[in-house]
Scaffold this motif. Structure first.
Motif, PDB file in Angstrom:
ATOM      1  N   GLY A  15      36.972  14.648 -33.416  1.00  0.00           N
ATOM      2  CA  GLY A  15      37.779  13.735 -34.220  1.00  0.00           C
ATOM      3  C   GLY A  15      39.246  14.121 -34.205  1.00  0.00           C
ATOM      4  N   ILE A  16      39.522  15.422 -34.364  1.00  0.00           N
ATOM      5  CA  ILE A  16      40.916  15.877 -34.374  1.00  0.00           C
ATOM      6  C   ILE A  16      41.558  15.596 -33.011  1.00  0.00           C
ATOM      7  CG2 ILE A  16      42.365  17.948 -34.469  1.00  0.00           C
ATOM      8  CD1 ILE A  16      40.340  19.082 -36.502  1.00  0.00           C
ATOM      9  N   PHE A  17      40.822  15.905 -31.951  1.00  0.00           N
ATOM     10  CA  PHE A  17      41.347  15.717 -30.597  1.00  0.00           C
ATOM     11  C   PHE A  17      41.721  14.265 -30.363  1.00  0.00           C
ATOM     12  CE2 PHE A  17      40.622  14.858 -26.058  1.00  0.00           C
ATOM     13  CZ  PHE A  17      41.464  15.785 -25.486  1.00  0.00           C
ATOM     14  N   PHE A  18      40.774  13.348 -30.626  1.00  0.00           N
ATOM     15  CA  PHE A  18      41.051  11.953 -30.313  1.00  0.00           C
ATOM     16  C   PHE A  18      42.041  11.340 -31.301  1.00  0.00           C
ATOM     17  CE2 PHE A  18      37.134  12.446 -27.815  1.00  0.00           C
ATOM     18  CZ  PHE A  18      37.640  12.013 -26.604  1.00  0.00           C
ATOM     19  N   VAL A  59      45.272  12.273 -29.852  1.00  0.00           N
ATOM     20  CA  VAL A  59      45.518  11.462 -28.658  1.00  0.00           C
ATOM     21  C   VAL A  59      46.027  10.079 -29.065  1.00  0.00           C
ATOM     22  CG1 VAL A  59      44.351  10.245 -26.788  1.00  0.00           C
ATOM     23  CG2 VAL A  59      43.955  12.680 -27.098  1.00  0.00           C
ATOM     24  N   LEU A  60      45.377   9.495 -30.081  1.00  0.00           N
ATOM     25  CA  LEU A  60      45.789   8.161 -30.527  1.00  0.00           C
ATOM     26  C   LEU A  60      47.195   8.182 -31.111  1.00  0.00           C
ATOM     27  CD1 LEU A  60      42.484   6.905 -32.146  1.00  0.00           C
ATOM     28  CD2 LEU A  60      43.678   5.829 -30.255  1.00  0.00           C
ATOM     29  N   LEU A  61      47.487   9.212 -31.922  1.00  0.00           N
ATOM     30  CA  LEU A  61      48.823   9.315 -32.510  1.00  0.00           C
ATOM     31  C   LEU A  61      49.871   9.480 -31.421  1.00  0.00           C
ATOM     32  CD1 LEU A  61      48.360  11.558 -35.657  1.00  0.00           C
ATOM     33  CD2 LEU A  61      49.009   9.157 -35.571  1.00  0.00           C
ATOM     34  N   PHE A  62      49.522  10.290 -30.419  1.00  0.00           N
ATOM     35  CA  PHE A  62      50.445  10.531 -29.314  1.00  0.00           C
ATOM     36  C   PHE A  62      50.746   9.214 -28.593  1.00  0.00           C
ATOM     37  CE2 PHE A  62      50.170  11.173 -24.637  1.00  0.00           C
ATOM     38  CZ  PHE A  62      51.481  11.564 -24.437  1.00  0.00           C
ATOM     39  N   ALA A  63      49.678   8.437 -28.298  1.00  0.00           N
ATOM     40  CA  ALA A  63      49.874   7.160 -27.601  1.00  0.00           C
ATOM     41  C   ALA A  63      50.683   6.196 -28.458  1.00  0.00           C
ATOM     42  CB  ALA A  63      48.528   6.542 -27.259  1.00  0.00           C
ATOM     43  N   PHE A 108      37.960   5.601 -37.090  1.00  0.00           N
ATOM     44  CA  PHE A 108      36.739   6.280 -36.664  1.00  0.00           C
ATOM     45  C   PHE A 108      37.001   7.763 -36.371  1.00  0.00           C
ATOM     46  CE2 PHE A 108      33.926   7.530 -33.094  1.00  0.00           C
ATOM     47  CZ  PHE A 108      32.744   7.554 -33.820  1.00  0.00           C
ATOM     48  N   THR A 109      38.014   8.036 -35.527  1.00  0.00           N
ATOM     49  CA  THR A 109      38.277   9.438 -35.179  1.00  0.00           C
ATOM     50  C   THR A 109      38.753  10.204 -36.404  1.00  0.00           C
ATOM     51  OG1 THR A 109      40.535   8.937 -34.545  1.00  0.00           O
ATOM     52  CG2 THR A 109      38.887   8.848 -32.811  1.00  0.00           C
ATOM     53  N   GLY A 110      39.518   9.511 -37.271  1.00  0.00           N
ATOM     54  CA  GLY A 110      39.986  10.171 -38.479  1.00  0.00           C
ATOM     55  C   GLY A 110      38.830  10.573 -39.391  1.00  0.00           C
TER      56      GLY A 110
END
Lengths: 376, 485
Positions: B429-432, B435-439, B53-55
């Motif tokens: 989208g980029i922000f989240f 965030v997801l990649l970081f997690a 979704f964010t992507g």
């Protein structure tokens, strides 16, 4: 002889046990002490005999350097190298330079703190440290606390004595960490390094070459060149005649280029010079003479230049009796229509410029044939 | 004296006892098992769905940006006299979001707020991602982003230098410094945790990457000594930096002569608003992280409660700032300023002014109630309200002030286009996605920092061993102790 042992580690289960073990181990005096812990233990540094970290002083010095550097460059760029007057402010309006000065100070200081700590003080990155190969490392970065007795460079570590002291101090486990044998430069390592460098150079070189070559012809960069406009002399379907640039209306005259109606020399002979011989006119004449006439007639107007010999032509010498007797009109006519090898200068010089040159030629002639009363 | 009390909170009266930073006892090893295990595991399906979704949002934003580059800035809604609109609104919005991270990692560190340790890592990561989203806007607003290196003063063939008297150039320096310092701060905090990851990962590509990123950290006490000093210095410097960054951003407006912009309250007002919006975003993301990653015992209701209190405090500062804006307009006796202020609530975009006041001032007042501060639905409602409100606040400041200033003949109504909205959605989208990649790949909680503040993780202070009576602790020392927690 190289010490085959890097350190003897005693492992503890809590920070308290580690700190409590330091005094007895230290008093045994078997080597230098170092602790390895999963998080910083407060107050352990003086017990291990560490000096205060010099980082604060380093950061202060670099911070000041950052401020001075920023202010110096702002002053030099804004007031010296490219002075621009903005809003009537002084060229060195230091108040406006403060924000950037502050940011550069912080930048210098933080990078000194961060990279200075990592690289200068802690000597990281270092992947070949003997401790990284230790079995206990997994516990140390998790929940174990290690006290290491390390070689002090003078004597070999007494492994048995160290083990005994650490066990007596309450270590739940003791590990002997061997020193790493540095393999040095091997042929494989050298070959791989050179190969790596060559590949990196090739990739970056080829990439840069095509990058620079293609960048400005790729969209959207090329859109700056591809504009919906007509360049001079380009065809266009807008007008019936197919020309993008329309010819001027019949009878149009370009500024400074009134048509010269005298075809015969006789008609022009008596033309008077319409310009007064003022300083401004003479200066203009000198400029135009310098640009268009000097190359053949010479700076003095004597027709002797380097070109004369090479060209084989004989440009007129203005100081001969014949030319001194020319009327202004005749000189003017010659400039407009040319004479012998000399082409017409009607395109290069406007009407005013031609007459200015005539004035200047008169000045040259008078300078070369001065009378006593001309001398001031 | 105060340290001996810190080690023995049980000697304090109940009311003054610092709240526990974890729910239930946690051992050092359990923290690693809980936090560092995520990156090693294959992510669950819901992670992939969320990332898809964010992507897609990010992709839509990139398409909008690509269209902007291809066609030119004309595809944006910017028009005379509103030359700055979505691009600068979103820039200020995102830079502001980032400020909460630096506040938590730097200012709360200096104040010795130990609860910050559990949320600092995530908030710092959000800072970096928010600044990445923010810089997209000014860089693309230049029209030819491939020439953005012209923003830097470097010796060039045109023999030109930048104008150091321009607030826009101050922005270049402030945002660049902010980004590099935040990234450095974040990385330094990560090094010991990556070393933990390295030591618990089986040999393979992952271990190699963690090994390189850990720089060979080995937890030596001599290293920790410099490390802690560096952390303290970075925190002190970042504190000044974070206050300067949004002040400089506000100078873009405050140094101009547009009515509604030319006010001295702008720098503190912008900084407070930035922290306000940033904390709202942190609370929102922390709730999701806490639930999906099962970190309820490390990020407790107490953590969320104090962060909500920060939001409430900032909401009050915002209320004061809005009031002062009105007061300045009235007290200045300047008819343009007066009219401009009234235009915020009654003009073409009056609804935007109303949304701003409702979301930023009224809704956060719910946080006075403890059950709101500790209820997921309620706090997310408030946080979304604050995020929307703070976006509209920048809309109010920029578009309303610009679209009608001095000359009525120059007035024009601004309408954003789909490209404007596309880029805004794209940055979310980029922000989240980041965030997801970081997690997914890095520890979301600073394990070494949390370990250091667990009960009994530090040795008993010497003082206590020799003078065990805490009875002569003075009242100020006691108060200091309580503040410590």
């Amino acid at each position: 002889m190289r010490d085959p042992t890097f350190a003897v580690l005693g492992l503890f289960d809590s920070a308290q046990a580690l700190v409590d073990a330091i005094p007895p181990v230290k008093s045994a005096g078997l080597g230098a002490l170092e602790a390895y812990t999963p998080y910083p233990i407060h107050g352990i540094d003086p017990k291990l005999g560490f000096r205060r970290s010099p980082l604060g002083g380093m950061v202060f010095v670099m911070g000041v350097l950052g401020a001075v550097t920023a202010l110096f460059f702002e002053w030099w760029m804004s007031a010296i190298d490219y002075p621009t007057l903005i809003g009537g402010k002084a060229l060195f309006s230091w108040q406006a330079f403060v924000p950037v000065m502050f940011e550069v100070t912080v930048l210098f200081a933080t990078f000194t703190a961060g990279l200075g700590m990592l690289m200068l003080l802690n000597k990281l990155p270092l992947f070949g440290h003997p401790m990284l190969a230790a079995r206990s490392m997994t516990g140390i970065t998790r929940d174990r606390f290690a006290l290491g007795i390390e070689g002090d460079g003078e004597r070999l570590l007494d492994v048995d004595a160290c083990t005994a002291v650490l066990t007596a101090a309450g270590a739940v486990e003791v590990e002997v960490v061997p020193a790493l044998v540095n393999p040095g430069w091997t042929a494989t390592f050298a070959t791989r390094s050179i190969f790596g460098i060559v590949v990196a150079c090739l990739v970056s070189g080829v990439g840069m070459y095509w990058g620079i070559k293609l960048f400005h012809v790729l969209p959207p960069m090329v859109h700056m060149q591809e504009q919906p406009k007509l360049m001079p002399f380009e065809p266009s379907t807008f007008f019936a005649d197919g020309r993008g640039m329309q010819p001027p209306a019949p009878g149009s005259v370009a500024r400074g280029h009134l048509p010269y109606t005298f075809k015969a020399l006789e008609d022009a002979l008596s033309l008077p010079n319409p310009l007064p011989a003022t300083d401004k006119v003479l200066a203009r004449g000198k400029k135009e003479y310098g640009e268009h006439c000097t190359v053949c007639h010479g700076a003095l107007g004597d027709g002797v230049t380097t070109l004369t010999a090479a060209y084989g032509a004989k440009p007129a010498n203005f100081h001969t009796q014949t030319l001194r007797e020319y009327t202004d009109g005749k000189l003017y006519h010659t400039i407009v229509v040319g004479k012998n090898a000399m082409p017409s200068y009607a395109v290069d010089l406007t009407e005013e410029e031609r007459w200015s040159v005539v004035h200047y030629i008169r000045a040259l002639q008078r300078a070369q044939n001065a009378r006593p009363e001309d001398v001031p | 004296m105060s340290t001996s009390l810190a080690a023995h909170p049980d000697r304090l009266p109940d009311a003054l006892r610092p709240p526990s930073l974890t729910d239930g006892p946690v051992t050092l090893g359990q923290i690693d098992d809980q936090v560092l295990a995520f990156p090693a595991r294959k992510p669950p399906l819901k992670w992939y769905l969320a990332f898809a979704f964010t992507g897609s949002l990010a992709l839509f934003g990139l398409v909008s940006l690509g269209w902007t580059f291809f066609e030119g800035l004309g595809v944006w809604g910017n028009t005379n006299p509103v030359y700055w609109a979505f691009d600068i609104i979103n820039f200020v919005f995102w830079v502001g979001i980032g400020h909460a991270g630096t506040l938590i990692s730097a200012i709360l560190f200096l104040f010795r707020k130990r609860w910050r340790n559990a949320v600092a890592r995530f908030a710092e990561a959000m800072t970096i991602f928010a600044v990445i989203c923010a810089v997209i806007f000014p860089l693309c607003h230049t029209g030819r982003p491939w020439l953005d290196f012209w923003l830097f003063p470097y010796p060039n063939e045109r023999a030109l230098w930048v104008n150091f008297r321009s607030p826009l150039l101050w922005d270049v320096f402030a945002v660049n410094t902010y980004f590099s310092v935040s990234a450095l701060f974040w990385f330094i905090g990560l090094v010991p945790d990556i070393a933990s990851m390295r030591d618990r990962t089986a040999p393979g590509l992952r271990k190699t990457i963690y090994t390189i990123l850990s720089l060979g950290w080995r937890g030596a006490a001599s290293h920790w000594q410099h490390y802690e000093k560096a952390y303290l210095l970075l925190a002190g410097l970042a504190t000044g930096l974070v206050l300067s960054v949004h002040s400089v951003v506000s100078f873009d407006f405050a140094t101009s002569l547009v009515p509604g912009w030319h006010m001295t309250i702008f720098p503190p007002y912008f900084v407070a608003g930035a922290i306000f919006a940033g904390f709202a975003m942190v609370v929102m993301v922390m709730v999701i992280v806490r639930e999906t990653m099962n970190l309820q015992n490390l990020i407790t209701m107490y953590h969320l409660d104090v962060m909500n209190k920060v939001i409430l405090a900032m909401a009050c500062i915002m209320g004061y700032s809005y009031f002062m804006e009105g007061f300045t307009a009235w007290y200045s006796q300047d008819e343009y300023l007066h009219w401009g202020f009234m235009n915020i609530i009654s003009g073409t975009y009056g609804w935007a002014g109303m949304v701003t006041i409702a979301c930023n001032i009224v809704i956060p007042q719910l946080l006075w109630f403890k059950w709101v501060r500790q209820n997921y639905a309620a706090m997310i409602f408030v946080s979304i309200g604050v995020t929307v409100g703070m976006w509209f606040e920048r809309f109010v400041i920029i578009v309303i002030s610009l679209h009608q200033d001095y000359l009525p003949s120059a007035w024009q109504v601004y309408k954003p286009t789909w490209v404007d909205f596309g880029i805004l959605l794209g940055t979310f989208g980029i922000f989240f996605s980041l965030v997801l990649l970081f997690a997914r790949v890095l520890p979301v909680i600073a394990t070494s920092e949390v370990k250091a503040v667990l009960p009994a993780s530090q040795p008993r202070p010497e003082l206590h061993v020799h003078a065990p009576e805490p009875a002569h602790a003075s009242a100020p020392a006691l108060a200091e102790e309580v503040a410590d927690a």
